[in-house]
Design a protein around this motif. Sequence first.
Motif, short mmCIF file in Angstrom:
data_model
loop_
_atom_site.label_atom_id
_atom_site.label_comp_id
_atom_site.label_asym_id
_atom_site.label_seq_id
_atom_site.Cartn_x
_atom_site.Cartn_y
_atom_site.Cartn_z
N ASP A 132 0.98 -1.09 0.12
CA ASP A 132 -0.12 0.15 0.03
C ASP A 132 0.90 1.31 -0.01
OD1 ASP A 132 0.68 0.34 2.54
OD2 ASP A 132 -1.08 -0.41 3.48
N GLU A 133 0.13 2.37 0.15
CA GLU A 133 1.07 3.69 -0.25
C GLU A 133 2.06 3.82 1.23
OE1 GLU A 133 -1.45 7.08 -0.14
OE2 GLU A 133 -2.75 6.61 1.62
N GLN A 134 1.59 3.25 2.08
CA GLN A 134 2.89 3.28 3.43
C GLN A 134 3.71 2.17 3.34
OE1 GLN A 134 -0.73 3.31 4.27
NE2 GLN A 134 -0.42 5.44 4.47
N GLY A 135 3.54 1.43 2.15
CA GLY A 135 4.69 0.30 2.11
C GLY A 135 4.42 -0.97 2.61
N GLN A 136 3.30 -1.00 3.33
CA GLN A 136 2.88 -2.18 4.04
C GLN A 136 2.41 -3.39 3.04
OE1 GLN A 136 3.56 -2.80 7.29
NE2 GLN A 136 4.52 -0.71 7.02
N ALA A 137 2.86 -4.61 3.22
CA ALA A 137 2.29 -5.76 2.21
C ALA A 137 0.85 -5.91 2.20
CB ALA A 137 3.04 -7.03 2.70
N VAL A 138 0.26 -6.03 1.15
CA VAL A 138 -1.05 -6.34 0.80
C VAL A 138 -1.25 -7.65 0.39
CG1 VAL A 138 -2.91 -5.63 -0.67
CG2 VAL A 138 -1.42 -3.95 -0.01
N ALA A 139 -2.03 -8.50 1.45
CA ALA A 139 -2.37 -9.79 1.35
C ALA A 139 -3.71 -10.02 0.69
CB ALA A 139 -2.41 -10.38 2.58
N GLN A 220 -3.06 2.58 -3.99
CA GLN A 220 -3.57 3.76 -3.59
C GLN A 220 -5.02 3.62 -2.97
OE1 GLN A 220 -1.78 6.78 -3.13
NE2 GLN A 220 -0.21 5.65 -4.41
N PRO A 221 -5.27 4.08 -2.08
CA PRO A 221 -6.58 4.22 -1.32
C PRO A 221 -7.86 4.22 -2.21
CG PRO A 221 -5.34 5.58 0.00
CD PRO A 221 -4.52 5.59 -1.12
N GLU A 222 -8.80 3.51 -2.48
CA GLU A 222 -9.75 3.53 -3.39
C GLU A 222 -10.62 4.77 -3.26
OE1 GLU A 222 -12.60 0.34 -2.58
OE2 GLU A 222 -13.08 0.89 -0.49
N ALA A 223 -11.25 5.30 -4.23
CA ALA A 223 -12.42 6.22 -4.22
C ALA A 223 -13.54 5.35 -4.44
CB ALA A 223 -12.00 7.15 -5.32
N THR A 224 -14.53 5.96 -4.05
CA THR A 224 -16.12 5.39 -4.26
C THR A 224 -17.05 6.41 -4.55
OG1 THR A 224 -16.80 5.51 -2.05
CG2 THR A 224 -15.54 3.50 -2.54
N ILE A 225 -18.05 5.95 -5.50
CA ILE A 225 -18.88 6.91 -6.03
C ILE A 225 -20.16 6.06 -5.61
CG2 ILE A 225 -20.06 7.77 -8.09
CD1 ILE A 225 -17.57 8.00 -9.38
#
Length: 373
Positions: A132-139, A220-225
């Motif tokens: 993620d944008e903080q560099g943390q692994a995304v499982a 990046q964090p998602e945007a929603t509509i």
Amino acid sequence: MTSLRVVLITLFACLVVSIPLSPAQAQQTASARTKITISGTVLLPDGQPASDARVLAGYRDSAQQGKQAETHTDAEGRYSFVLTDADPRPAVMLFATKPGFAFAYNWYSGKPEGAVLRLGAKPAALVGTIVDEQGQAVAQAEVTITSGRIAKPSADPETGYLDFYKNRFLHCTSDAQGEFRLEDLPFDAIFWFDVDAPHQARITGKRDLSDTTPLRVVLQPEATIAGHVLHEGKPVAGITISAQSQAPGGWGKALTGADGGYGIEHLPAGKYNVGIADFPEGLTGAAVEGVAVKAGDHATGVDLTLTPGALVTGKVTAADGAPMAGASVASYGPARPPSGAWCHVVKTAADGTYSVRLPEGHSRLYYMGNLPG
């Protein structure tokens, strides 16, 4: 009362003309759509039969919904599918894989013997880490190959392009360290892929497999509509809503619930045209154009209204006046704003006529087809 407008589209001789099916052909096509039997062989690079190879078929049913079937080869490398409710007019895609070999991919041509799929001798892998944008692994992120360009006989002979979209032939999931690995790919290929993860924006990437350096994918964090769909002030359930980015790359869709509400997730930052993907019978509606979201934004109140609009009818003819059956008539306008690539398409009937329901406002209709050469 809304008046009707008749639009006549006349095509010059340089355009490709579709030939309508005869009654006998139409009956044969309807019968074939019920069941298609496909048999063939999967071979190793040296021409020997490939036993226990995984074979998949991607096709459309009579409602034009994407379907997928799977089987394995026997000791002689033979496979067989019986596809029920299959429409044979779009080609059936065939895909074979066996650990330790590059995959094989081809189209079912309609021949009784089916398609021969020959596996490659030099497999490669798509390897990387997702953070993620903080560099943390995304499982539990899903990596799916959507298309590719490859120097193989199984690809399109002119372009070498393969389209896997709507057929999840090649996909994997990242582990607890965010690492992923897709194996048994051709080494001489370029692939495009999507990465989807909970609460993250969908990202599309491109990779030339001649580069063996592991990928690092940063999400990046998602945007929603979100919003509601209404008709005469009442909520409408079961409507598919799509968001299409005005720039290439961003898209998403969602289905309205009992309260008419929808929420589209996993969107990257950008400007989106939000509209109704499939209109109910006798209704249409304008899209909401240019909904701007940044990473992590949650846009609400993007509401859509169904209206009767106006029914536009017309006919598509060749330069000699002959009607064109099966021609595509596309439109841009309030329902599909021209600021994006998303257009509304209808097909002509056997006599060349078409009808399309459009919302109030200016719409542009045009013939969408191929030119020779």
